[in-house]
Design an enzyme around this catalytic site. Structure first.
Site, short mmCIF file in Angstrom:
data_model
loop_
_atom_site.label_atom_id
_atom_site.label_comp_id
_atom_site.label_asym_id
_atom_site.label_seq_id
_atom_site.Cartn_x
_atom_site.Cartn_y
_atom_site.Cartn_z
N GLU A 38 0.84 -1.21 0.00
CA GLU A 38 0.00 0.00 0.00
C GLU A 38 0.87 1.25 0.00
OE1 GLU A 38 -3.15 -0.21 -1.17
OE2 GLU A 38 -3.57 -1.57 0.51
N HIS A 39 0.47 2.21 -0.84
CA HIS A 39 1.20 3.47 -1.00
C HIS A 39 2.63 3.23 -1.50
CE1 HIS A 39 -1.91 6.16 0.56
NE2 HIS A 39 -2.27 5.13 1.30
N THR A 40 2.78 2.18 -2.24
CA THR A 40 4.08 1.89 -2.88
C THR A 40 4.02 2.16 -4.38
OG1 THR A 40 3.34 -0.39 -2.90
CG2 THR A 40 4.98 0.19 -1.24
N ASP A 41 2.81 2.17 -4.97
CA ASP A 41 2.76 2.26 -6.45
C ASP A 41 3.33 3.58 -6.96
OD1 ASP A 41 0.48 3.76 -5.66
OD2 ASP A 41 -0.85 2.86 -7.16
N GLY A 128 -12.68 1.98 -1.05
CA GLY A 128 -11.28 1.62 -1.31
C GLY A 128 -11.16 0.40 -2.21
N SER A 130 -11.77 0.60 -5.58
CA SER A 130 -11.52 1.12 -6.94
C SER A 130 -12.76 1.16 -7.83
CB SER A 130 -10.43 0.31 -7.64
OG SER A 130 -9.24 0.46 -6.95
N SER A 131 -13.85 1.67 -7.28
CA SER A 131 -15.02 1.87 -8.14
C SER A 131 -14.69 2.90 -9.22
CB SER A 131 -16.22 2.33 -7.31
OG SER A 131 -15.91 3.52 -6.63
N GLU A 164 -7.62 10.51 -14.16
CA GLU A 164 -7.85 10.78 -12.74
C GLU A 164 -6.87 11.84 -12.23
OE1 GLU A 164 -9.10 7.32 -10.79
OE2 GLU A 164 -8.93 8.19 -8.79
N ASP A 176 -4.68 0.71 -9.41
CA ASP A 176 -6.10 0.40 -9.55
C ASP A 176 -6.48 0.13 -11.00
OD1 ASP A 176 -5.84 1.11 -6.94
OD2 ASP A 176 -7.00 2.96 -7.08
C1 GLA Z 1 -5.41 4.49 -3.97
C2 GLA Z 1 -4.69 4.90 -5.26
C3 GLA Z 1 -3.65 3.84 -5.66
C4 GLA Z 1 -2.72 3.51 -4.50
C5 GLA Z 1 -3.52 3.23 -3.23
C6 GLA Z 1 -2.64 3.07 -2.02
O1 GLA Z 1 -6.17 3.35 -4.19
O2 GLA Z 1 -5.62 5.06 -6.30
O3 GLA Z 1 -2.93 4.28 -6.79
O4 GLA Z 1 -1.79 4.53 -4.30
O5 GLA Z 1 -4.45 4.26 -2.94
O6 GLA Z 1 -1.85 1.95 -2.14
#
Ligand code: GLA
Length: 389
Positions: A38-41, A128, A130-131, A164, A176
């Protein structure tokens, strides 16, 4: 044909009688759950998501009006937008995702004209899962199909991410949109967010993915998300000022972090530590899942949650409670918050035959403690987006 597609086509004919003479196209795109990473992309690191069995469908037929006309089965109103508006302004609602995609498609040179769209969004919103990515990808595929234009899947994911970033104003990474496009049934996707190289990791048949929706979304989410990105950029600048040639936190070694990290302000030190440790947890978890070592994968999920809670500070009391409740139920391997944070869902790996007990116990205790009735979904991992008609 999937019954949801059949039903959408029937409703499309009612909603847009003028389309009777024209061909109608339907595309579907799934939401995603992130198992770990998470929060690595946006730090060009690693993630391990999968596409889930909640999908958005978009039916689309070209029109001659020079307008994008859209409706949703989940909302009442119809919206019209000129496709060549020279200065489009976001409305700060779901229509922005659709218009953002249209703008990026036209910017990329695709000859997209006016169209009627009917949307059936079945990915839970503000959860959370990804809709928004599902809506973007399904819209893009439907519009491309209506204009008979092909687009490589990875490019499509990038284009929707730009929609986005640029029009909606969320600085999201690629996870996502990539998951929605490239999911594979029964598999998680180990994604290198720099090269966009994907390796598919099979999920053991002995385990279920259980998603617990806290039903809260704190209003700080969007602002804090962009702030975390800025903090990571600041960390990169700090290490570069020390002579390290890193392009993103992905390039920082543990040794370099140990040597120089103590010079960072305390908050940035913790942000950086999360990104580093999370990246290594992702590769370890993918290997553990590959070897069906669910105990190790689960332990890494708990560690990920603690790091997101304490170092990255993107969790919230409801998510922490949900993970703590899950931890004490028999048959659980691991649990953590999933997605951007500040509300939304947790993801848990639960032994097949323990799922019913898990659902009952977690739901009851969460409601007792918060007076909020959670939603709990058991999902399979599914194939990525596609054209249905
Ligand atoms: C949201 C963002 C993703 C990612 C996550 C955290 O879903 O859209 O790109 O950064 O938060 O991992």
């Amino acid at each position: 044909m999937h019954t949801a597609t059949q039903s959408l086509l029937a409703q499309f004919a009612d909603a847009f009688p003028r389309s009777a003479q024209r061909q109608t196209h339907v595309a579907r795109a799934p939401g995603r759950v992130n198992l770990i990473g998470e929060h690595t992309d946006y730090n060009e690191g690693f993630v391990l998501p999968g596409a889930i069995a909640f999908e958005t469908r978009v039916a689309c037929s070209p029109n001659d009006s020079g307008q994008l006309t859209m409706r949703s089965l989940q909302q009442k109103h119809e919206f019209n937008f000129a496709i060549d508006d020279p200065a489009p302004l976001p409305r700060r609602d779901w229509t922005d995702y659709v218009r953002g995609v249209l703008i990026e498609l036209r910017r990329s040179g695709s000859a997209i004209g006016g169209a009627d769209l009917l949307i059936d969004g079945r990915v839970p919103m503000n959860a959370g899962l990804s809709s928004s990515a599902a809506l973007e990808i399904a819209t893009a595929l439907a519009l491309l199909e209506a204009s008979q234009t092909a687009f490589p899947p990875v490019e499509l994911a990038r284009l929707c991410q730009r929609a986005e970033n640029n029009f909606v104003g969320a600085r999201c990474g690629i996870m996502d949109q990539f998951s929605s496009v490239s999911g594979r049934a029964g598999h998680a996707i180990l994604l290198d967010c720099r090269s966009l190289q994907a390796t598919y990791v099979p999920l053991s048949e002995n385990v279920e993915i259980v998603i617990c929706n806290t039903m809260v979304k704190h209003s700080v989410a969007a602002g804090e998300y962009n702030r975390r990105r800025a903090e990571c950029d600041e960390c990169v600048r700090f290490f570069r000022s020390k002579g390290l040639e890193i392009a993103s936190l992905r390039d920082l070694s543990e040794q370099e972090f140990t040597s120089y990290g103590s010079g960072l302000p305390e908050v940035l030190f913790r942000r950086c530590r999360h990104v580093l440790t999370e990246n290594s947890r992702v590769t370890l978890a993918a290997a553990a899942l590959e070897h069906e070592d669910l105990a190790i994968a689960g332990r890494l999920m708990y560690e990920s949650h603690a790091s997101l809670r304490d170092d990255y500070e993107v969790s919230c009391p409801e998510l922490n409670l949900m993970v703590d409740l899950a931890k004490n139920v028999p048959g659980i391997y691991g649990s953590r918050m999933t997605g951007g944070g500040f509300g939304g869902c947790t993801v848990s790996l639960v032994a097949h035959d323990a799922v019913e007990g898990f659902k009952n116990e977690v739901a009851r205790k969460y409601e007792d403690a918060t007076r909020i009735q959670p939603e709990i979904y058991v999902t399979t991992l599914v194939d990525g987006a596609g054209r249905e008609k």
